[in-house]
Design a protein around this motif. Structure first.
Motif, mmCIF file in Angstrom:
data_model
loop_
_atom_site.group_PDB
_atom_site.id
_atom_site.type_symbol
_atom_site.label_atom_id
_atom_site.label_comp_id
_atom_site.label_asym_id
_atom_site.label_seq_id
_atom_site.Cartn_x
_atom_site.Cartn_y
_atom_site.Cartn_z
ATOM 1 N N GLY A 2 45.090 -82.829 4.083
ATOM 2 C CA GLY A 2 44.460 -82.632 2.847
ATOM 3 C C GLY A 2 44.547 -83.150 1.148
ATOM 4 O O GLY A 2 44.209 -84.440 1.187
ATOM 5 N N TYR A 3 43.765 -81.803 0.518
ATOM 6 C CA TYR A 3 44.057 -82.683 -0.856
ATOM 7 C C TYR A 3 44.415 -81.827 -2.187
ATOM 8 O O TYR A 3 44.767 -80.224 -1.809
ATOM 9 C CB TYR A 3 42.171 -82.179 -1.240
ATOM 10 C CG TYR A 3 41.566 -80.734 -0.761
ATOM 11 C CD1 TYR A 3 41.150 -80.486 -2.428
ATOM 12 C CD2 TYR A 3 40.761 -80.847 -0.189
ATOM 13 C CE1 TYR A 3 40.245 -79.666 -2.846
ATOM 14 C CE2 TYR A 3 40.290 -79.650 0.010
ATOM 15 C CZ TYR A 3 40.189 -78.889 -0.933
ATOM 16 O OH TYR A 3 39.620 -77.723 -1.240
ATOM 17 N N ILE A 4 44.538 -82.042 -2.652
ATOM 18 C CA ILE A 4 44.802 -80.798 -4.357
ATOM 19 C C ILE A 4 44.226 -80.871 -4.981
ATOM 20 O O ILE A 4 43.320 -81.640 -5.300
ATOM 21 C CB ILE A 4 46.492 -81.392 -4.339
ATOM 22 C CG1 ILE A 4 46.704 -82.949 -4.962
ATOM 23 C CG2 ILE A 4 47.417 -81.200 -3.269
ATOM 24 C CD1 ILE A 4 47.360 -83.517 -6.066
ATOM 25 N N HIS A 5 44.086 -79.631 -5.433
ATOM 26 C CA HIS A 5 43.490 -79.665 -6.880
ATOM 27 C C HIS A 5 44.155 -78.630 -7.677
ATOM 28 O O HIS A 5 44.872 -77.616 -8.008
ATOM 29 C CB HIS A 5 42.106 -78.442 -6.272
ATOM 30 C CG HIS A 5 41.243 -78.058 -7.326
ATOM 31 N ND1 HIS A 5 40.553 -76.728 -7.842
ATOM 32 C CD2 HIS A 5 40.827 -78.732 -8.272
ATOM 33 C CE1 HIS A 5 40.231 -76.973 -8.174
ATOM 34 N NE2 HIS A 5 40.017 -78.067 -9.047
ATOM 35 N N ASP A 6 43.914 -79.219 -8.689
ATOM 36 C CA ASP A 6 44.751 -79.194 -9.824
ATOM 37 C C ASP A 6 43.811 -79.015 -11.311
ATOM 38 O O ASP A 6 43.669 -79.629 -12.171
ATOM 39 C CB ASP A 6 45.917 -79.794 -10.642
ATOM 40 C CG ASP A 6 46.709 -79.660 -11.584
ATOM 41 O OD1 ASP A 6 46.054 -78.639 -12.027
ATOM 42 O OD2 ASP A 6 47.556 -79.781 -11.404
ATOM 43 N N PRO A 7 43.492 -77.578 -11.295
ATOM 44 C CA PRO A 7 42.459 -77.570 -12.821
ATOM 45 C C PRO A 7 42.724 -77.836 -14.104
ATOM 46 O O PRO A 7 42.095 -78.724 -14.816
ATOM 47 C CB PRO A 7 41.821 -76.283 -12.624
ATOM 48 C CG PRO A 7 42.363 -75.339 -11.408
ATOM 49 C CD PRO A 7 43.616 -76.854 -10.831
ATOM 50 N N LYS A 8 43.808 -78.360 -14.626
ATOM 51 C CA LYS A 8 44.926 -78.369 -15.537
ATOM 52 C C LYS A 8 44.617 -79.833 -15.953
ATOM 53 O O LYS A 8 44.802 -80.669 -16.778
ATOM 54 C CB LYS A 8 46.223 -78.065 -15.578
ATOM 55 C CG LYS A 8 46.389 -76.566 -15.580
ATOM 56 C CD LYS A 8 47.899 -75.927 -15.955
ATOM 57 C CE LYS A 8 48.955 -76.937 -14.731
ATOM 58 N NZ LYS A 8 48.811 -76.879 -13.998
ATOM 59 N N GLY A 9 44.383 -80.524 -15.392
ATOM 60 C CA GLY A 9 44.258 -82.035 -14.499
ATOM 61 C C GLY A 9 45.259 -82.834 -14.128
ATOM 62 O O GLY A 9 46.487 -82.003 -14.071
ATOM 63 N N ILE A 10 45.714 -83.880 -12.978
ATOM 64 C CA ILE A 10 46.646 -83.975 -12.915
ATOM 65 C C ILE A 10 47.897 -84.837 -13.206
ATOM 66 O O ILE A 10 47.317 -84.819 -14.241
ATOM 67 C CB ILE A 10 46.253 -85.151 -11.617
ATOM 68 C CG1 ILE A 10 45.092 -84.996 -10.676
ATOM 69 C CG2 ILE A 10 47.136 -85.993 -10.687
ATOM 70 C CD1 ILE A 10 45.641 -84.029 -9.391
ATOM 71 N N ASP A 11 49.179 -84.525 -13.031
ATOM 72 C CA ASP A 11 50.304 -85.112 -13.662
ATOM 73 C C ASP A 11 50.408 -86.138 -12.532
ATOM 74 O O ASP A 11 51.145 -86.162 -11.512
ATOM 75 C CB ASP A 11 51.258 -84.079 -13.204
ATOM 76 C CG ASP A 11 52.453 -84.250 -14.001
ATOM 77 O OD1 ASP A 11 52.900 -85.109 -14.017
ATOM 78 O OD2 ASP A 11 53.383 -83.201 -14.683
ATOM 79 N N LEU A 12 50.169 -87.644 -13.132
ATOM 80 C CA LEU A 12 50.908 -88.793 -12.628
ATOM 81 C C LEU A 12 51.826 -88.594 -12.085
ATOM 82 O O LEU A 12 52.294 -89.495 -11.748
ATOM 83 C CB LEU A 12 49.612 -89.554 -13.125
ATOM 84 C CG LEU A 12 48.813 -91.061 -12.351
ATOM 85 C CD1 LEU A 12 48.527 -90.162 -11.527
ATOM 86 C CD2 LEU A 12 48.170 -91.706 -13.240
ATOM 87 N N ASP A 13 52.525 -88.563 -13.380
ATOM 88 C CA ASP A 13 54.331 -88.751 -13.096
ATOM 89 C C ASP A 13 54.338 -87.924 -11.844
ATOM 90 O O ASP A 13 55.330 -88.814 -11.212
ATOM 91 C CB ASP A 13 54.701 -88.113 -13.919
ATOM 92 C CG ASP A 13 54.994 -88.704 -15.665
ATOM 93 O OD1 ASP A 13 54.113 -90.210 -14.985
ATOM 94 O OD2 ASP A 13 55.059 -88.396 -16.424
ATOM 95 N N VAL A 14 54.668 -87.100 -11.361
ATOM 96 C CA VAL A 14 54.551 -86.604 -10.266
ATOM 97 C C VAL A 14 54.418 -86.741 -8.616
ATOM 98 O O VAL A 14 54.877 -87.106 -7.715
ATOM 99 C CB VAL A 14 54.619 -84.586 -10.295
ATOM 100 C CG1 VAL A 14 54.548 -83.962 -8.872
ATOM 101 C CG2 VAL A 14 54.579 -83.906 -10.658
#
Length: 448
Positions: free
Chosen positions: A267-279
């Protein structure tokens, strides 16, 4: 299908011989459609049988890989190495470990690799390999034993001046380390026979980041030249969550974009704030987890089953970085309807022919994989150079060389497109620029 008789004749021969290899046929057709004006201008290509030779690998190696799992049971997989074309250098291309690997998949990847490597301007021919082995869910011991068994056969066919494999899907630093160790043990030599190695034993800085960073350098340069635009302030949709997607996300953010999606096979994730790449890095690089963990850890983000849904998210720029044919015609039309103006490919052949037709009809800036994702093999070539020199370049030196190579690919592709009457067509330009260098070398070396 083709107006040129020579192209039609050769493609018909490919269909007759390889009709059971759909991915390979798709790759050949896409390239051939760009070559009509080139073939018409260069009758020496037909006289020397360049296309007939180009579509037939110089060598295909298929072998059994028998290994023992943690329960003491014998497992058997298939291994492949397609050494496609060595006109401009030793065979160069990755190894993919995935259940979907077939001879057709390896041949399409190897065929694309010929032109991709040519575009980098580095002296590398085209090859590809892999196995239907799936390392996911396997212990380190099982992966090591598989890699050792795989290399026990492969080592007969490769070498620093013959064929230099690298990583691809599911073949990262762990797998390259095991493969290199087995090669060294059997051949009793320490050479640059594989790229993507650890920094402790001959690897190059920037190699991990190379495909993702290079994709963004290519996209930024293409947008600058064609649209007087950049990543700054743009919403970016990215598929995948492996090295390519992770480091494309990192570089896109550095260039001022906001990446809002990533995906995996579930599946996929959607983060409107912008992906937290550290996570994401902790999930994927830290413990090889699933992307759905992100939504459990980051407030305001969502996880959706089904990876194709990533292309329903509104964006300005789409960077497909997962796998072949992940964007079909309907997905492409959805992207366009939602305002997407740029599609550049980080995966190999992620857009179907119907998707590409939709991009072109809508005037979308389209950067094909063989050009846009050439950063990985470019830094592999730089790793080969460093191994030959017995030295290492700094991160900044290597990154600057990568950026220059990707910008030159845009320049050369646009120049080739203009020469043949298709100004601004990055796909035709990439195919033509990559092909003509290889074709001229093939003519110069005689009929082999």
């Amino acid at each position: 299908m083709f107006t040129d008789n020579y192209l039609q004749k050769v493609y018909s021969q490919v269909e007759q011989r390889d009709g059971d290899q759909p991915e390979f046929l798709q790759a050949v057709r896409e390239v051939f459609e760009s070559l009509e004006p080139v073939v018409a201008k260069h009758p020496e290509y037909e006289a020397n049988g360049v296309l007939e030779r180009l579509v037939e690998p110089e060598r295909v190696v298929k072998f059994r890989v028998a290994w023992v799992d943690d329960e003491g049971k014998t497992q058997v997989n298939r291994g492949y190495r397609v050494q496609f074309n060595s006109a401009i250098g030793p065979y160069k291309g990755g190894l993919r470990f995935h259940p979907t690997v077939t001879e057709s998949v390896v041949k399409f990847l190897g065929f694309e690799q010929i032109l991709k490597n040519s575009l980098t301007s580095l002296p590398m021919g085209g090859g590809k390999g892999g196995s239907d082995f799936n390392p996911k869910g396997r212990s380190d011991g099982e992966v090591m034993r598989f890699c050792q068994a795989f290399m026990t056969e492969l080592c007969r066919h490769i070498g620093q001046f013959t064929d230099v494999p690298a990583g691809d899907i599911n073949v990262g630093g762990r797998e390259i380390g095991y493969l290199f160790g087995q090669y060294k043990r059997i051949r009793d030599e320490y050479s640059g026979v594989l790229t993507g190695k650890g920094l402790e034993f001959g690897g190059s800085l920037v190699r991990t980041e190379a495909t993702g960073y290079g994709l963004c350098y290519y996209t930024e340069e293409a947008m600058r030249v064609l649209n007087n635009d950049s990543f700054k302030g743009k919403t970016v949709a990215i598929s995948g969550s492996g090295n390519v997607a992770i480091f494309a996300t990192e570089k896109a953010a550095q260039l001022g974009g906001k990446v809002v999606t990533l995906s995996d096979s579930n599946g996929y994730i959607h983060d409107p704030k912008g992906i937290d790449l550290d996570v994401v890095k902790d999930i994927k690089l830290g413990h090889r987890g699933r992307i759905k963990e992100y939504a459990e850890r980051v407030a305001g983000s969502e996880y959706h089953e089904g990876c194709a849904g990533v292309w329903t998210v509104k964006c300005d720029i789409a960077l497909p970085c997962a796998t072949q044919n992940e964007i079909d015609g309907d997905s492409a039309k959805t992207l366009i309807a939602n305002g997407c103006k740029v599609v550049c490919e980080g995966a190999n052949m992620p857009s179907t022919p119907e998707a590409i037709e939709a991009y072109q009809a809508a005037g979308v800036l389209y950067g094909p994989a063989k050009a846009a994702n050439a950063g990985g093999v470019a830094v592999s070539g730089l790793e080969m150079s460093q191994n030959s020199y017995r030295l290492s370049w700094t991160f900044e030196e290597t990154d600057a060389k990568l950026k220059s190579i990707m910008e030159n690919i845009v320049t050369n592709s646009l120049a080739a497109a203009k020469e043949y009457g298709h100004e601004g067509d990055l796909m035709l330009g990439a195919n033509v620029a990559g092909f003509t260098k290889v074709a001229d070398a093939m003519v110069a070396q005689g009929i082999l």
